[in-house]
Design a protein around this motif. Structure first.
Motif, PDB file in Angstrom:
ATOM      1  N   MET A  34       0.841  -1.193   0.000  1.00 16.87           N
ATOM      2  CA  MET A  34       0.000   0.000   0.000  1.00 16.87           C
ATOM      3  C   MET A  34       0.881   1.251   0.000  1.00 16.87           C
ATOM      4  O   MET A  34       1.883   1.312   0.706  1.00 16.87           O
ATOM      5  N   ALA A  35       0.504   2.238  -0.811  1.00 20.93           N
ATOM      6  CA  ALA A  35       1.298   3.469  -0.912  1.00 20.93           C
ATOM      7  C   ALA A  35       1.261   4.252   0.404  1.00 20.93           C
ATOM      8  O   ALA A  35       0.233   4.318   1.072  1.00 20.93           O
ATOM      9  N   LYS A  36       2.401   4.840   0.749  1.00 20.73           N
ATOM     10  CA  LYS A  36       2.514   5.661   1.938  1.00 20.73           C
ATOM     11  C   LYS A  36       2.510   7.136   1.538  1.00 20.73           C
ATOM     12  O   LYS A  36       3.241   7.548   0.642  1.00 20.73           O
ATOM     13  N   LEU A  37       1.684   7.931   2.219  1.00 23.49           N
ATOM     14  CA  LEU A  37       1.653   9.366   1.980  1.00 23.49           C
ATOM     15  C   LEU A  37       2.785  10.030   2.759  1.00 23.49           C
ATOM     16  O   LEU A  37       2.955   9.800   3.963  1.00 23.49           O
ATOM     17  N   MET A  38       3.568  10.863   2.052  1.00 25.13           N
ATOM     18  CA  MET A  38       4.676  11.562   2.692  1.00 25.13           C
ATOM     19  C   MET A  38       4.649  13.036   2.317  1.00 25.13           C
ATOM     20  O   MET A  38       4.306  13.394   1.185  1.00 25.13           O
ATOM     21  N   ASP A  39       4.995  13.884   3.270  1.00 28.55           N
ATOM     22  CA  ASP A  39       5.229  15.301   2.993  1.00 28.55           C
ATOM     23  C   ASP A  39       6.665  15.444   2.492  1.00 28.55           C
ATOM     24  O   ASP A  39       7.575  14.756   2.968  1.00 28.55           O
ATOM     25  N   ILE A  40       6.871  16.351   1.554  1.00 24.32           N
ATOM     26  CA  ILE A  40       8.207  16.528   0.991  1.00 24.32           C
ATOM     27  C   ILE A  40       8.467  18.008   0.740  1.00 24.32           C
ATOM     28  O   ILE A  40       7.554  18.764   0.395  1.00 24.32           O
ATOM     29  N   LYS A  41       9.701  18.414   0.952  1.00 27.00           N
ATOM     30  CA  LYS A  41      10.101  19.800   0.709  1.00 27.00           C
ATOM     31  C   LYS A  41      11.506  19.790   0.127  1.00 27.00           C
ATOM     32  O   LYS A  41      12.374  19.067   0.613  1.00 27.00           O
ATOM     33  N   GLY A  42      11.706  20.573  -0.932  1.00 28.03           N
ATOM     34  CA  GLY A  42      13.008  20.628  -1.576  1.00 28.03           C
ATOM     35  C   GLY A  42      13.533  22.047  -1.682  1.00 28.03           C
ATOM     36  O   GLY A  42      12.783  22.980  -1.988  1.00 28.03           O
TER      37      GLY A  42
END
Length: 218
Positions: free
Chosen positions: A1-9
């Motif tokens: 199952m896909a995992k939701l992640m916050d991301i910042k670059g």
């Protein structure tokens, strides 16, 4: 199952490591079990306020290879390379062009599991999936679509190659033969497309760039 992640670059085109919130993009990704991810981010400081599409390979705690796309009329596409350090993932980022990539500067990427930060995120994940599908169906341009199609066609090769490269492990001859069926057709398509685009660009050049004694290559 896909995992939701916050991301910042973050990026720094002077090749420094002093990052700031102006040169930054942020959003969310859905990370699959094999290391493949897709997501949507925005550049808060940009005059272009629409979504950007990101996708690539990510192994938490190890390495990330991230492609960032918006229509070519807005910006060239980018690829961000990152290896885990004490605070996130650091490496260089590059623009992607017809004949390869060109270094642009340094980058820093941070992530967190959304579920750990906020609890139940099922609805957030559904909203993000809708945004991703909307981008792929109605916003992505022809060049972006072709690049994405070629990349997703080599998903197994990419996910395994990024991890093997990080761990310093080589493929066996048997493994290469197994992957060849996936990457060889894509390589052939890319070579043909590059050749056709090169021909088109040469034909658009002013005729006086060449002397009367010189013949075009194509």
């Amino acid at each position: 199952m896909a995992k939701l992640m916050d991301i910042k670059g973050y990026w720094n085109m002077s090749y420094g490591y002093d990052f700031n919130d102006r040169d930054m993009w942020e959003g969310q990704i859905l990370l699959q079990d094999d290391g493949w991810f897709e997501g949507i981010v925005v550049d808060p400081s940009s005059s272009y306020t629409e979504d950007r599409f990101i996708f690539g390979v990510y192994y938490p705690g190890k390495v990330v290879e991230l492609f960032k796309f918006t229509p070519l009329s807005v910006s060239a596409p980018f690829v961000f390379h990152g290896r885990r350090d004490a605070k996130g993932y650091e490496g260089q980022f590059e623009t992607i062009g017809l004949f390869g990539t060109m270094p642009c500067g340094n980058s820093h990427i941070i992530t967190q599991y959304a579920e750990v930060a906020r609890g139940n995120v099922d609805e957030e994940a559904r909203v993000l999936e809708t945004k991703i599908q909307r981008y792929k169906s109605s916003i992505i341009d022809e060049a972006g679509q072709e690049f994405y199609n070629n990349t997703i066609a080599m998903r197994k090769t990419m996910t395994q190659s990024v991890l093997r490269n990080y761990e310093g492990q080589r493929f066996t001859l048997e493994e290469i033969d197994e992957l060849r069926e996936e990457f060889e057709p894509v390589n052939e398509r890319v070579m043909r497309a590059t050749e056709e685009e090169a021909k088109r660009l040469v034909k658009q050049m002013p005729k006086d760039l060449f002397s009367e004694d010189e013949d075009l290559l194509f």
